[in-house]
Every structure is written in structure tokens, then in C-alpha cells.
Design a protein around this motif. Sequence first.
Motif, PDB file in Angstrom:
ATOM      1  N   ILE A 236       0.851  -1.185   0.000  1.00 54.96           N
ATOM      2  CA  ILE A 236       0.000   0.000   0.000  1.00 54.96           C
ATOM      3  C   ILE A 236       0.891   1.240   0.000  1.00 54.96           C
ATOM      4  O   ILE A 236       1.629   1.487   0.956  1.00 54.96           O
ATOM      5  N   SER A 237       0.835   2.006  -1.069  1.00 58.36           N
ATOM      6  CA  SER A 237       1.665   3.193  -1.207  1.00 58.36           C
ATOM      7  C   SER A 237       1.046   4.383  -0.490  1.00 58.36           C
ATOM      8  O   SER A 237      -0.129   4.693  -0.675  1.00 58.36           O
ATOM      9  N   ALA A 238       1.872   5.086   0.294  1.00 62.85           N
ATOM     10  CA  ALA A 238       1.421   6.283   1.002  1.00 62.85           C
ATOM     11  C   ALA A 238       1.803   7.560   0.266  1.00 62.85           C
ATOM     12  O   ALA A 238       1.722   8.646   0.839  1.00 62.85           O
ATOM     13  N   ASP A 239       2.210   7.460  -0.998  1.00 61.45           N
ATOM     14  CA  ASP A 239       2.586   8.648  -1.757  1.00 61.45           C
ATOM     15  C   ASP A 239       1.431   9.646  -1.808  1.00 61.45           C
ATOM     16  O   ASP A 239       0.277   9.264  -2.010  1.00 61.45           O
ATOM     17  N   ALA A 240       1.763  10.930  -1.655  1.00 57.60           N
ATOM     18  CA  ALA A 240       0.730  11.962  -1.650  1.00 57.60           C
ATOM     19  C   ALA A 240       0.037  12.092  -3.001  1.00 57.60           C
ATOM     20  O   ALA A 240      -1.148  12.410  -3.080  1.00 57.60           O
ATOM     21  N   THR A 241       0.781  11.849  -4.085  1.00 52.06           N
ATOM     22  CA  THR A 241       0.218  11.882  -5.434  1.00 52.06           C
ATOM     23  C   THR A 241       0.522  10.567  -6.127  1.00 52.06           C
ATOM     24  O   THR A 241       1.463   9.855  -5.767  1.00 52.06           O
ATOM     25  N   ILE A 242      -0.235  10.258  -7.153  1.00 52.35           N
ATOM     26  CA  ILE A 242      -0.163   8.931  -7.753  1.00 52.35           C
ATOM     27  C   ILE A 242       1.021   8.749  -8.699  1.00 52.35           C
ATOM     28  O   ILE A 242       1.554   7.643  -8.850  1.00 52.35           O
ATOM     29  N   ASP A 243       1.495   9.823  -9.339  1.00 46.08           N
ATOM     30  CA  ASP A 243       2.526   9.687 -10.368  1.00 46.08           C
ATOM     31  C   ASP A 243       3.841   9.108  -9.854  1.00 46.08           C
ATOM     32  O   ASP A 243       4.419   8.221 -10.509  1.00 46.08           O
ATOM     33  N   PRO A 244       4.396   9.573  -8.707  1.00 45.29           N
ATOM     34  CA  PRO A 244       5.649   8.967  -8.226  1.00 45.29           C
ATOM     35  C   PRO A 244       5.510   7.477  -7.951  1.00 45.29           C
ATOM     36  O   PRO A 244       6.445   6.709  -8.174  1.00 45.29           O
ATOM     37  N   TRP A 245       4.349   7.071  -7.466  1.00 49.80           N
ATOM     38  CA  TRP A 245       4.099   5.651  -7.207  1.00 49.80           C
ATOM     39  C   TRP A 245       4.111   4.852  -8.501  1.00 49.80           C
ATOM     40  O   TRP A 245       4.778   3.813  -8.600  1.00 49.80           O
ATOM     41  N   LEU A 246       3.372   5.330  -9.496  1.00 50.92           N
ATOM     42  CA  LEU A 246       3.323   4.613 -10.771  1.00 50.92           C
ATOM     43  C   LEU A 246       4.702   4.517 -11.406  1.00 50.92           C
ATOM     44  O   LEU A 246       5.069   3.490 -11.991  1.00 50.92           O
ATOM     45  N   LYS A 247       5.483   5.580 -11.285  1.00 48.13           N
ATOM     46  CA  LYS A 247       6.812   5.597 -11.889  1.00 48.13           C
ATOM     47  C   LYS A 247       7.753   4.591 -11.237  1.00 48.13           C
ATOM     48  O   LYS A 247       8.452   3.843 -11.914  1.00 48.13           O
ATOM     49  N   ILE A 248       7.744   4.550  -9.894  1.00 51.27           N
ATOM     50  CA  ILE A 248       8.681   3.664  -9.212  1.00 51.27           C
ATOM     51  C   ILE A 248       8.277   2.199  -9.312  1.00 51.27           C
ATOM     52  O   ILE A 248       9.115   1.301  -9.260  1.00 51.27           O
ATOM     53  N   LEU A 249       6.979   1.929  -9.495  1.00 51.57           N
ATOM     54  CA  LEU A 249       6.551   0.534  -9.672  1.00 51.57           C
ATOM     55  C   LEU A 249       7.215  -0.098 -10.884  1.00 51.57           C
ATOM     56  O   LEU A 249       7.547  -1.292 -10.870  1.00 51.57           O
ATOM     57  N   GLU A 250       7.423   0.695 -11.919  1.00 55.95           N
ATOM     58  CA  GLU A 250       8.083   0.181 -13.128  1.00 55.95           C
ATOM     59  C   GLU A 250       9.533  -0.192 -12.852  1.00 55.95           C
ATOM     60  O   GLU A 250      10.092  -1.059 -13.532  1.00 55.95           O
ATOM     61  N   GLN A 251      10.138   0.438 -11.854  1.00 56.99           N
ATOM     62  CA  GLN A 251      11.542   0.187 -11.538  1.00 56.99           C
ATOM     63  C   GLN A 251      11.715  -0.990 -10.584  1.00 56.99           C
ATOM     64  O   GLN A 251      12.584  -1.841 -10.784  1.00 56.99           O
ATOM     65  N   ILE A 252      10.890  -1.052  -9.537  1.00 59.65           N
ATOM     66  CA  ILE A 252      11.097  -2.077  -8.508  1.00 59.65           C
ATOM     67  C   ILE A 252      10.510  -3.429  -8.901  1.00 59.65           C
ATOM     68  O   ILE A 252      11.004  -4.472  -8.483  1.00 59.65           O
ATOM     69  N   LYS A 253       9.429  -3.409  -9.679  1.00 60.15           N
ATOM     70  CA  LYS A 253       8.820  -4.638 -10.208  1.00 60.15           C
ATOM     71  C   LYS A 253       8.549  -5.688  -9.123  1.00 60.15           C
ATOM     72  O   LYS A 253       8.884  -6.864  -9.266  1.00 60.15           O
ATOM     73  N   ASN A 254       7.944  -5.265  -8.018  1.00 55.68           N
ATOM     74  CA  ASN A 254       7.553  -6.236  -6.994  1.00 55.68           C
ATOM     75  C   ASN A 254       6.395  -7.083  -7.517  1.00 55.68           C
ATOM     76  O   ASN A 254       5.444  -6.559  -8.094  1.00 55.68           O
ATOM     77  N   PRO A 255       6.434  -8.403  -7.315  1.00 55.67           N
ATOM     78  CA  PRO A 255       5.449  -9.290  -7.939  1.00 55.67           C
ATOM     79  C   PRO A 255       4.111  -9.415  -7.208  1.00 55.67           C
ATOM     80  O   PRO A 255       3.209 -10.088  -7.689  1.00 55.67           O
ATOM     81  N   TRP A 256       3.977  -8.789  -6.046  1.00 55.49           N
ATOM     82  CA  TRP A 256       2.729  -8.921  -5.290  1.00 55.49           C
ATOM     83  C   TRP A 256       1.784  -7.760  -5.612  1.00 55.49           C
ATOM     84  O   TRP A 256       2.202  -6.750  -6.180  1.00 55.49           O
ATOM     85  N   PRO A 257       0.511  -7.874  -5.251  1.00 52.93           N
ATOM     86  CA  PRO A 257      -0.466  -6.814  -5.551  1.00 52.93           C
ATOM     87  C   PRO A 257      -0.064  -5.482  -4.925  1.00 52.93           C
ATOM     88  O   PRO A 257       0.441  -5.435  -3.800  1.00 52.93           O
ATOM     89  N   GLN A 258      -0.313  -4.399  -5.677  1.00 54.35           N
ATOM     90  CA  GLN A 258       0.019  -3.051  -5.217  1.00 54.35           C
ATOM     91  C   GLN A 258      -1.210  -2.153  -5.350  1.00 54.35           C
ATOM     92  O   GLN A 258      -1.919  -2.206  -6.357  1.00 54.35           O
ATOM     93  N   VAL A 259      -1.448  -1.311  -4.344  1.00 54.95           N
ATOM     94  CA  VAL A 259      -2.539  -0.339  -4.404  1.00 54.95           C
ATOM     95  C   VAL A 259      -2.024   0.995  -3.872  1.00 54.95           C
ATOM     96  O   VAL A 259      -1.029   1.065  -3.158  1.00 54.95           O
ATOM     97  N   TRP A 260      -2.731   2.056  -4.250  1.00 57.93           N
ATOM     98  CA  TRP A 260      -2.384   3.416  -3.813  1.00 57.93           C
ATOM     99  C   TRP A 260      -3.378   3.861  -2.744  1.00 57.93           C
ATOM    100  O   TRP A 260      -4.590   3.704  -2.907  1.00 57.93           O
ATOM    101  N   ASP A 261      -2.868   4.432  -1.650  1.00 56.01           N
ATOM    102  CA  ASP A 261      -3.703   4.764  -0.489  1.00 56.01           C
ATOM    103  C   ASP A 261      -4.466   6.072  -0.689  1.00 56.01           C
ATOM    104  O   ASP A 261      -4.223   7.065   0.002  1.00 56.01           O
ATOM    105  N   SER A 262      -5.414   6.049  -1.586  1.00 54.17           N
ATOM    106  CA  SER A 262      -6.257   7.234  -1.816  1.00 54.17           C
ATOM    107  C   SER A 262      -7.301   7.408  -0.724  1.00 54.17           C
ATOM    108  O   SER A 262      -7.939   8.460  -0.626  1.00 54.17           O
ATOM    109  N   GLY A 263      -7.493   6.402   0.111  1.00 53.41           N
ATOM    110  CA  GLY A 263      -8.514   6.452   1.158  1.00 53.41           C
ATOM    111  C   GLY A 263      -7.965   6.679   2.548  1.00 53.41           C
ATOM    112  O   GLY A 263      -8.689   6.510   3.533  1.00 53.41           O
ATOM    113  N   ASN A 264      -6.661   7.044   2.656  1.00 53.42           N
ATOM    114  CA  ASN A 264      -6.040   7.311   3.956  1.00 53.42           C
ATOM    115  C   ASN A 264      -6.151   6.107   4.888  1.00 53.42           C
ATOM    116  O   ASN A 264      -6.395   6.240   6.092  1.00 53.42           O
ATOM    117  N   ILE A 265      -5.940   4.914   4.332  1.00 51.34           N
ATOM    118  CA  ILE A 265      -5.991   3.690   5.126  1.00 51.34           C
ATOM    119  C   ILE A 265      -4.831   3.640   6.115  1.00 51.34           C
ATOM    120  O   ILE A 265      -4.938   3.032   7.181  1.00 51.34           O
TER     121      ILE A 265
END
Length: 363
Positions: free
Chosen positions: A290-319
Motif C-alpha cells: 500500500i503506497s502512502a505517496d501523496a500523489t499517484i505519479d511517483p508511485w506509478l513511476k517507481i513501480l516500473e523500476q522495482i517490479k515487486n510481484p505482489w499486488p500493489q494499491v495506492w492509499d487514496s482512502g487514507n488507510i
Amino acid sequence: MVKFFNGINVCWSVLFWLMSTATTAQIPMEKNITIIGHVKGDTKLYPRIYYYSKQVKLDSVEIVRGQFKITLPYQDRTTWFFYTQYERKTRKSYRPFPLLIDQPGTIKMDFNIEQGFYSSKLKGNKTSVLYADFFTKREELYALSKSKGPGIRDSARKAWVAQWCDDFVAKNANEFVSAYVLSTTGKSAMTLGQLEKSFVDLSPVLQQTNEGLSVAAFIRGMRQTGIGKPVKSFVLNDPEGKAVDFAQFKGKYVWVDFWASWCGPCKKSFPYMRGLYEKYRGPQFEILGISADATIDPWLKILEQIKNPWPQVWDSGNIASEFTVTAYPTSFLIDPEGRIILKEVGFEPNGPIERKLKEIFGK
């Protein structure tokens, strides 16, 4: 229990809209933040001022004849950080100075180059001035606790800082900076009782800001995320924008990993976590990032680099607040019934979660 009065909030919102409309119809609103600095002392050929925010990369300006000027576009409330080349070069380290800004305008700061930004005298934005006062006092308390020795260092620091948060909010209950203080320092230093008391002190309008709502969610989380507590279901989107419902993982052990693209320790942990994932992945185990990035773009960009194989979501709901996360990385291990087994702050090989997985799966 805190109650929110939606009718009053709507009235306030309409009033603020009418006021802002009337104002902008007569006077053009300034859209920039202007920082004007006056610096005393010899820079010793280290004249640059560095500044950045979570959304903006490091940049710098030069002190010329004891002055500098920085013009920044204002988009939303945010914190900018500043430090001097002098500090970095002469001390081989630096402490970024935070400037909380909640509106466009001009801020003036005077300081001595040897003492750095923490000696600044600010004029202008009230929120910036108040937060500088809060933060400077907080740092003094940290330093004082360190001087008392390791035996009482941590407990003393938290107790003193928590009391300072409480005092500050009580004096500034109608100022946005108080909601910000509770949503940052308050979460990490205050007990549940202290945080609830200070939250109630906030004006109803501040309780409904993003920062206020974050504190309310954190309070709920402190009550709900103890060991053995069930995880309240939530839905967040994956990189393709598809909804991922946490309920779909029921029946598995789930390692919930809160991280961010700007978090160095998070990224450092991933190679080791990938090894653990390959070892335990299957019908009984999953990791959810679960990414805590304030905006979505840095998260999307780094996902392409780290390539973790498990499910990823962005914390738009302040979980993260619902899970009372105050540092990154922070992880939770959830059992197949959806209950919390343990919480791990930070990451290290053979840490609490890895040891528990060995115990559960016998390998």
C-alpha cells in the motif's frame, strides 16, 4: 465520541465561497509564494540556499550581498524544506528547516548563516510563523531529552513533546497549523487520550480538513488495530485503476506493507522481501503493498523500476491512518480470519514477520 455537524460545515463552506468570490472579483489573488531572506555572516564561499518539497525536486538559489529570493508556485497547502550549503559543507550534515505554507503571499526570514535556518525570525504567513515556533520548540525538547541520558531519553522525549503538542493546540485551536501538528507530531508522540483531547479542542471546521479527518481516522485506528483486532475491509485501486477489495484475501495470511516511493528503507527492503515472497507465496499467503505517496505519479513511476510481484494499491482512502501508521515502512501480518497477528515498524532480515512466517509454515 466526537460528533461532526455537517449542516454547520456546509454553511461555513458557502460563506467562505461567497467571501472568496467577492474578494477575487475586486482584487487579483497572488498565485505565488515569495520567500525573501536576509542573511547575516560570512558564507565562506558557500552561498547557496537549497529547498524542496515532497512534490518538487531539490533546487537552489544564491545569497547575493546578504539576500536571497525564492519564488514558488502555490497550488495547495504543503511543507517546503530549506537548508544552507554552508551548513552542509562546514558541518558535513544538515537539518532541513520546514516551512508550512497554506496560502500564497510573501514570507520574510532573517537568520545568521552560522546558526542556520533554525535561528530564523519569520514575518508574513501566520501559519508559517506558528509552525516554525512549534517545530523549533519541538527540536529543543528532543535535544533536552538526549542530554538526560539513554535511560529516560525515549520516554522523556515523547512525554515532553506530547505536552507541547497539547499546549500548542489549546492556544491555537482555530488555526490550521494545529490540525497539521496533530496529524504529524501528535500521531507519533501523543497517547490515545491526549490525542482525543486535543482533537476535541480543534474547531469543527479544522476537524473537517484533510488533516483533521486524518487524525480522526488515526484515533479510530488506535482503537481498532490492536493485536487480535479484525481489520475493517477497505477498497483501493491498483496501478490499472481496478478496485482491490481487502476482503478478497480472506482465507490467507496477508502481509500488508505500507511504503512510499520517497522512503529509502522501504526500497532497500524489497529485494529481501521478494525472496520471502517466492518462498511463501501460494494459496495460503499473499503480500499487499500500500503506497502512502501523496500523489499517484511517483508511485506509478517507481513501480516500473522495482517490479515487486505482489499486488500493489495506492492509499487514496487514507488507510494508513486507520492502521495508525506513523513511520515507513510499517507492516502488519493478518491471519486468514482477517485479524491482526502482529505489527512491525521498519524492516530487517529475520524480523518479527519473517520469524512468524517460519513458525506458521514451518520453513
